[in-house]
Every structure is written in structure tokens, then in C-alpha cells.
Design a protein around this motif. Structure first.
Motif, PDB file in Angstrom:
ATOM      1  N   PRO A   3     -58.616  10.687  71.514  1.00 49.19           N
ATOM      2  CA  PRO A   3     -57.735  10.225  72.596  1.00 49.19           C
ATOM      3  C   PRO A   3     -58.526   9.984  73.883  1.00 49.19           C
ATOM      4  O   PRO A   3     -59.559  10.601  74.124  1.00 49.19           O
ATOM      5  CB  PRO A   3     -56.759  11.394  72.778  1.00 49.19           C
ATOM      6  CG  PRO A   3     -56.822  12.158  71.507  1.00 49.19           C
ATOM      7  CD  PRO A   3     -58.202  11.969  70.965  1.00 49.19           C
ATOM      8  N   VAL A   4     -58.005   9.086  74.709  1.00 54.85           N
ATOM      9  CA  VAL A   4     -58.669   8.702  75.949  1.00 54.85           C
ATOM     10  C   VAL A   4     -57.730   9.027  77.112  1.00 54.85           C
ATOM     11  O   VAL A   4     -56.565   8.644  77.087  1.00 54.85           O
ATOM     12  CB  VAL A   4     -58.982   7.191  75.938  1.00 54.85           C
ATOM     13  CG1 VAL A   4     -59.573   6.738  77.254  1.00 54.85           C
ATOM     14  CG2 VAL A   4     -59.919   6.857  74.795  1.00 54.85           C
ATOM     15  N   THR A   5     -58.237   9.731  78.120  1.00 54.04           N
ATOM     16  CA  THR A   5     -57.429  10.032  79.296  1.00 54.04           C
ATOM     17  C   THR A   5     -57.351   8.796  80.189  1.00 54.04           C
ATOM     18  O   THR A   5     -58.144   7.857  80.045  1.00 54.04           O
ATOM     19  CB  THR A   5     -58.027  11.188  80.110  1.00 54.04           C
ATOM     20  OG1 THR A   5     -59.276  10.762  80.672  1.00 54.04           O
ATOM     21  CG2 THR A   5     -58.222  12.432  79.258  1.00 54.04           C
ATOM     22  N   LEU A   6     -56.438   8.826  81.128  1.00 53.07           N
ATOM     23  CA  LEU A   6     -56.304   7.721  82.070  1.00 53.07           C
ATOM     24  C   LEU A   6     -57.591   7.566  82.877  1.00 53.07           C
ATOM     25  O   LEU A   6     -58.076   6.454  83.071  1.00 53.07           O
ATOM     26  CB  LEU A   6     -55.100   7.939  82.992  1.00 53.07           C
ATOM     27  CG  LEU A   6     -54.830   6.848  84.028  1.00 53.07           C
ATOM     28  CD1 LEU A   6     -54.599   5.504  83.356  1.00 53.07           C
ATOM     29  CD2 LEU A   6     -53.645   7.223  84.898  1.00 53.07           C
ATOM     30  N   ASP A   7     -58.175   8.661  83.328  1.00 48.74           N
ATOM     31  CA  ASP A   7     -59.426   8.592  84.098  1.00 48.74           C
ATOM     32  C   ASP A   7     -60.564   7.974  83.282  1.00 48.74           C
ATOM     33  O   ASP A   7     -61.344   7.182  83.804  1.00 48.74           O
ATOM     34  CB  ASP A   7     -59.849   9.979  84.583  1.00 48.74           C
ATOM     35  CG  ASP A   7     -58.959  10.499  85.708  1.00 48.74           C
ATOM     36  OD1 ASP A   7     -58.279   9.690  86.366  1.00 48.74           O
ATOM     37  OD2 ASP A   7     -58.951  11.724  85.923  1.00 48.74           O
ATOM     38  N   GLU A   8     -60.645   8.339  82.014  1.00 47.86           N
ATOM     39  CA  GLU A   8     -61.684   7.766  81.149  1.00 47.86           C
ATOM     40  C   GLU A   8     -61.461   6.267  80.952  1.00 47.86           C
ATOM     41  O   GLU A   8     -62.409   5.481  80.966  1.00 47.86           O
ATOM     42  CB  GLU A   8     -61.694   8.470  79.787  1.00 47.86           C
ATOM     43  CG  GLU A   8     -62.195   9.896  79.852  1.00 47.86           C
ATOM     44  CD  GLU A   8     -61.953  10.666  78.563  1.00 47.86           C
ATOM     45  OE1 GLU A   8     -62.686  11.653  78.338  1.00 47.86           O
ATOM     46  OE2 GLU A   8     -61.039  10.312  77.783  1.00 47.86           O
ATOM     47  N   GLU A  30     -43.488   0.788  72.690  1.00 45.64           N
ATOM     48  CA  GLU A  30     -43.220   0.787  71.243  1.00 45.64           C
ATOM     49  C   GLU A  30     -43.626   2.111  70.602  1.00 45.64           C
ATOM     50  O   GLU A  30     -44.219   2.150  69.531  1.00 45.64           O
ATOM     51  CB  GLU A  30     -43.928  -0.389  70.581  1.00 45.64           C
ATOM     52  CG  GLU A  30     -43.454  -1.735  71.101  1.00 45.64           C
ATOM     53  CD  GLU A  30     -44.225  -2.899  70.514  1.00 45.64           C
ATOM     54  OE1 GLU A  30     -44.941  -2.711  69.511  1.00 45.64           O
ATOM     55  OE2 GLU A  30     -44.111  -4.006  71.067  1.00 45.64           O
ATOM     56  N   GLY A  31     -43.330   3.198  71.296  1.00 43.32           N
ATOM     57  CA  GLY A  31     -43.601   4.528  70.757  1.00 43.32           C
ATOM     58  C   GLY A  31     -45.041   4.988  70.896  1.00 43.32           C
ATOM     59  O   GLY A  31     -45.389   6.057  70.393  1.00 43.32           O
ATOM     60  N   GLN A  32     -45.878   4.218  71.555  1.00 41.47           N
ATOM     61  CA  GLN A  32     -47.286   4.598  71.726  1.00 41.47           C
ATOM     62  C   GLN A  32     -47.619   4.688  73.201  1.00 41.47           C
ATOM     63  O   GLN A  32     -47.119   3.918  74.015  1.00 41.47           O
ATOM     64  CB  GLN A  32     -48.202   3.570  71.070  1.00 41.47           C
ATOM     65  CG  GLN A  32     -48.065   3.504  69.570  1.00 41.47           C
ATOM     66  CD  GLN A  32     -49.055   2.521  68.970  1.00 41.47           C
ATOM     67  OE1 GLN A  32     -49.451   1.552  69.607  1.00 41.47           O
ATOM     68  NE2 GLN A  32     -49.450   2.781  67.746  1.00 41.47           N
ATOM     69  N   ARG A  33     -48.509   5.645  73.534  1.00 39.34           N
ATOM     70  CA  ARG A  33     -48.959   5.773  74.920  1.00 39.34           C
ATOM     71  C   ARG A  33     -50.069   4.754  75.181  1.00 39.34           C
ATOM     72  O   ARG A  33     -51.010   4.630  74.411  1.00 39.34           O
ATOM     73  CB  ARG A  33     -49.479   7.187  75.179  1.00 39.34           C
ATOM     74  CG  ARG A  33     -48.357   8.214  75.158  1.00 39.34           C
ATOM     75  CD  ARG A  33     -48.852   9.639  75.214  1.00 39.34           C
ATOM     76  NE  ARG A  33     -49.858   9.888  76.233  1.00 39.34           N
ATOM     77  CZ  ARG A  33     -49.599  10.319  77.475  1.00 39.34           C
ATOM     78  NH1 ARG A  33     -48.374  10.551  77.831  1.00 39.34           N
ATOM     79  NH2 ARG A  33     -50.573  10.538  78.320  1.00 39.34           N
ATOM     80  N   VAL A  34     -49.909   4.029  76.282  1.00 35.63           N
ATOM     81  CA  VAL A  34     -50.848   2.980  76.659  1.00 35.63           C
ATOM     82  C   VAL A  34     -51.188   3.142  78.134  1.00 35.63           C
ATOM     83  O   VAL A  34     -50.300   3.363  78.959  1.00 35.63           O
ATOM     84  CB  VAL A  34     -50.234   1.583  76.414  1.00 35.63           C
ATOM     85  CG1 VAL A  34     -51.156   0.485  76.911  1.00 35.63           C
ATOM     86  CG2 VAL A  34     -49.905   1.383  74.953  1.00 35.63           C
ATOM     87  N   HIS A  35     -52.472   3.054  78.446  1.00 32.67           N
ATOM     88  CA  HIS A  35     -52.898   3.050  79.843  1.00 32.67           C
ATOM     89  C   HIS A  35     -52.937   1.597  80.300  1.00 32.67           C
ATOM     90  O   HIS A  35     -53.598   0.771  79.674  1.00 32.67           O
ATOM     91  CB  HIS A  35     -54.291   3.663  79.998  1.00 32.67           C
ATOM     92  CG  HIS A  35     -54.407   5.060  79.473  1.00 32.67           C
ATOM     93  ND1 HIS A  35     -53.571   6.087  79.864  1.00 32.67           N
ATOM     94  CD2 HIS A  35     -55.268   5.610  78.583  1.00 32.67           C
ATOM     95  CE1 HIS A  35     -53.933   7.201  79.244  1.00 32.67           C
ATOM     96  NE2 HIS A  35     -54.952   6.930  78.461  1.00 32.67           N
ATOM     97  N   ASP A  52     -55.259   1.557  74.565  1.00 31.72           N
ATOM     98  CA  ASP A  52     -54.523   2.477  73.699  1.00 31.72           C
ATOM     99  C   ASP A  52     -55.000   3.893  73.992  1.00 31.72           C
ATOM    100  O   ASP A  52     -56.186   4.194  73.854  1.00 31.72           O
ATOM    101  CB  ASP A  52     -54.780   2.104  72.239  1.00 31.72           C
ATOM    102  CG  ASP A  52     -53.930   2.901  71.274  1.00 31.72           C
ATOM    103  OD1 ASP A  52     -53.840   4.139  71.431  1.00 31.72           O
ATOM    104  OD2 ASP A  52     -53.383   2.298  70.343  1.00 31.72           O
ATOM    105  N   ALA A  53     -54.087   4.778  74.404  1.00 31.87           N
ATOM    106  CA  ALA A  53     -54.460   6.145  74.778  1.00 31.87           C
ATOM    107  C   ALA A  53     -54.955   6.954  73.583  1.00 31.87           C
ATOM    108  O   ALA A  53     -55.741   7.883  73.748  1.00 31.87           O
ATOM    109  CB  ALA A  53     -53.272   6.849  75.437  1.00 31.87           C
ATOM    110  N   ALA A  54     -54.527   6.590  72.389  1.00 36.06           N
ATOM    111  CA  ALA A  54     -54.911   7.349  71.199  1.00 36.06           C
ATOM    112  C   ALA A  54     -56.303   6.972  70.694  1.00 36.06           C
ATOM    113  O   ALA A  54     -57.038   7.811  70.176  1.00 36.06           O
ATOM    114  CB  ALA A  54     -53.890   7.142  70.083  1.00 36.06           C
TER     115      ALA A  54
END
Length: 59
Positions: A3-8, A30-35, A52-54
Motif C-alpha cells: 500500500p502507498v500512503t498519500l505522502d508517498e 468504485e470501492g477502492q481507495r485512490v489518491h 491506486d492506494a493499494a
């Protein structure tokens, strides 16, 4: 992939585009976390980049 943080994600976008980050937020799409990162490019265009945050992949 990890996973990737917003800062990254912001640091990655800034490094790859050479632009200036105007805003950054994490959304649920659509059910996924996106930065979503809005960046001002060197040619003065504004671009929205979704990461894609994942996985860290750009969309």
C-alpha cells in the motif's frame, strides 16, 4: 505491491513530473481507495493524477 500512503504518492508524483503539487486527497472510487493529486506541470498545465492506494499504480 505494498500500500502507498498519500505522502508517498505525492512525493512520487512530484519526482516523476517535476511539477508543483496543488492539492492531494484520498478518495473512495468504485470501492477502492485512490489518491488524487493535482499538479501544476512545468508547461503551466494542471493535471489530475490518480494513484491506486493499494498498489501505487498510476491511473
Amino acid at each position: 505491491m505494498a500500500p502507498v500512503t498519500l505522502d508517498e504518492a505525492v512525493a512520487q508524483v512530484q519526482a516523476r513530473t517535476g511539477g508543483r503539487v496543488l492539492s492531494a486527497e484520498t478518495l473512495e472510487e468504485e470501492g477502492q481507495r485512490v489518491h488524487r493529486i493535482r499538479v501544476l506541470l512545468q508547461d503551466q498545465r494542471v493535471r489530475d493524477i490518480r494513484v491506486d492506494a493499494a498498489t501505487g499504480q498510476w491511473q
